[in-house]
Design an enzyme around this catalytic site. Structure first.
Site, PDB file in Angstrom:
ATOM      1  N   LYS A  52       0.838  -1.206   0.000  1.00 10.81           N
ATOM      2  CA  LYS A  52       0.000   0.000   0.000  1.00 10.81           C
ATOM      3  C   LYS A  52       0.873   1.255   0.000  1.00 10.81           C
ATOM      4  CE  LYS A  52      -3.842  -2.424   2.183  1.00 10.81           C
ATOM      5  NZ  LYS A  52      -4.653  -2.698   3.380  1.00 10.81           N
ATOM      6  N   GLN A  96      -4.647  -1.619   9.556  1.00 17.25           N
ATOM      7  CA  GLN A  96      -4.573  -2.940   8.933  1.00 17.25           C
ATOM      8  C   GLN A  96      -5.145  -4.008   9.864  1.00 17.25           C
ATOM      9  OE1 GLN A  96      -3.684  -3.432   5.769  1.00 17.25           O
ATOM     10  NE2 GLN A  96      -3.964  -5.638   5.864  1.00 17.25           N
ATOM     11  N   ASP A 119     -10.925   2.747   3.814  1.00 22.20           N
ATOM     12  CA  ASP A 119     -11.199   1.314   3.680  1.00 22.20           C
ATOM     13  C   ASP A 119     -12.700   1.049   3.484  1.00 22.20           C
ATOM     14  OD1 ASP A 119      -9.123  -0.532   3.659  1.00 22.20           O
ATOM     15  OD2 ASP A 119      -8.790  -0.417   5.816  1.00 22.20           O
TER      16      ASP A 119
HETATM   17  N1  GUN Z   1      -6.971  -6.955   6.054  1.00 23.00           N
HETATM   18  C1  GUN Z   1      -7.316  -7.669   4.951  1.00 23.00           C
HETATM   19  N2  GUN Z   1      -7.813  -6.863   4.003  1.00 23.00           N
HETATM   20  C2  GUN Z   1      -7.769  -5.608   4.505  1.00 23.00           C
HETATM   21  C3  GUN Z   1      -8.149  -4.337   3.993  1.00 23.00           C
HETATM   22  O1  GUN Z   1      -8.635  -4.192   2.866  1.00 23.00           O
HETATM   23  N3  GUN Z   1      -7.934  -3.282   4.828  1.00 23.00           N
HETATM   24  C4  GUN Z   1      -7.442  -3.428   6.069  1.00 23.00           C
HETATM   25  N4  GUN Z   1      -7.323  -2.328   6.812  1.00 23.00           N
HETATM   26  N5  GUN Z   1      -7.090  -4.581   6.576  1.00 23.00           N
HETATM   27  C5  GUN Z   1      -7.262  -5.670   5.797  1.00 23.00           C
END
Ligand code: GUN
Length: 293
Positions: A52, A96, A119
């Protein structure tokens, strides 16, 4: 059969974002700024967050990584979220998941200002999505819609079957595919662990979205000829031949399903690539104040 190239699509969209960011900065504006909060040292989460942050650099965004050890307290984590909520330099941020067991994910998600929730996990954004209002769409379903759109895969009037009912993939995917929109207007069935005769449902699917979290779960005998298969699975399975001792595999048994499919996403190189791009698209919207003004 066409293999949907998530990597190529993601690269195309990233270059479109880059063009837009360059125009913003050339006009004297600020590049969008994403912050990512990473707690502990879960190996998969580290990889996702690194991707990311790297993708932010590729498109010209500013990014900030907030890293804390696994033994952080709930209060400390909420205080980080509050600080990011109030920081005018941060356009959007993510925490996350999964978090270490002693932390309350629901409380953390609720503490995020919906206006910065790129998100799309906060119930305010989920509710706005469900009602077709401006919002941040959850990244994986958003990425899948973008794949369907850009590959000109029709959805209106089609039988879509979503396997999995999580808050972040299965449930929002089923809502979005049924909405009066394009892509959308599909007739949607949502299946889960308590579904009786799952294969009877998956065999009816024109579009099958597999978001189960179980390696190679969907096999060739469970799909019909011509099906469009979207594999959301990201399963690490042990593989002594692989460099790091494991390989990534999806929820779909590619070898037996692909020959029957009209379109199929590979793992890796499919949905995962698009999920990161969706986060960038949401952050771009956040930077422009395009959702909440
Ligand atoms: N864990 C697995 N997929 C995601 C996501 O799209 N965002 C976040 N913050 N955590 C995750």
């Amino acid at each position: 059969m066409t293999i949907i190239d998530g990597k190529a699509l993601a690269d195309t969209i990233k270059s479109e974002i880059r063009t837009e960011v360059d125009a913003i900065t050339a006009a004297g504006g600020k590049a969008p700024h994403l912050a990512a909060v990473l707690i502990g040292d879960d190996p998969a989460s580290q990889v996702y967050v690194r991707n990311k942050v790297k993708s932010c650099e590729t498109v010209g965004f500013r990014s900030t990584l907030v890293r804390r050890p696994a033994d952080i307290s709930q209060e400390e984590l909420i205080s980080i979220v509050t600080t990011l909520n109030e920081d005018p330099e941060i356009d959007g941020f993510i925490v996350q998941l999964p978090l270490p067991k002693h932390l309350n994910e629901e409380a953390v998600t609720l503490a995020i200002d919906p206006r910065k929730d790129v998100d799309g996990f906060h119930p305010v954004n989920f509710g706005r999505m469900a009602q077709g209002l401006p919002c941040y769409l959850p990244a994986t379903p958003f990425g899948i819609l973008e794949m369907l759109r850009r590959y000109n895969i029709p959805t209106a009037g089609k039988e879509a079957v979503v396997v999995g009912r999580s808050n972040i993939v299965g449930s929002p995917m089923s809502i979005l595919l049924s909405q009066k929109a394009s892509p959308g207007n599909a007739t949607v069935t949502i299946c889960h662990s308590r579904t009786a005769d799952l294969a009877a449902h998956t065999r009816r699917a024109d579009i099958l979205v597999a978001a189960i979290g179980s390696p190679d779960f969907i096999t060739g005998d469970m799909v019909k000829e011509g099906v469009v298969v979207i594999d959301v699975g990201m399963n690490r399975v042990e593989d002594p031949q692989a460099k790091n001792g494991y390989r990534l595999t999806g929820d779909v048994d590619f070898a037996s399903v692909a020959p029957k499919a009209s379109f199929i996403t590979p793992v890796p190189g499919g949905v995962g690539q698009m999920t990161v791009v969706s986060l960038l698209l949401n952050t771009l919207k956040a930077g422009k104040g395009a959702v909440y003004g």
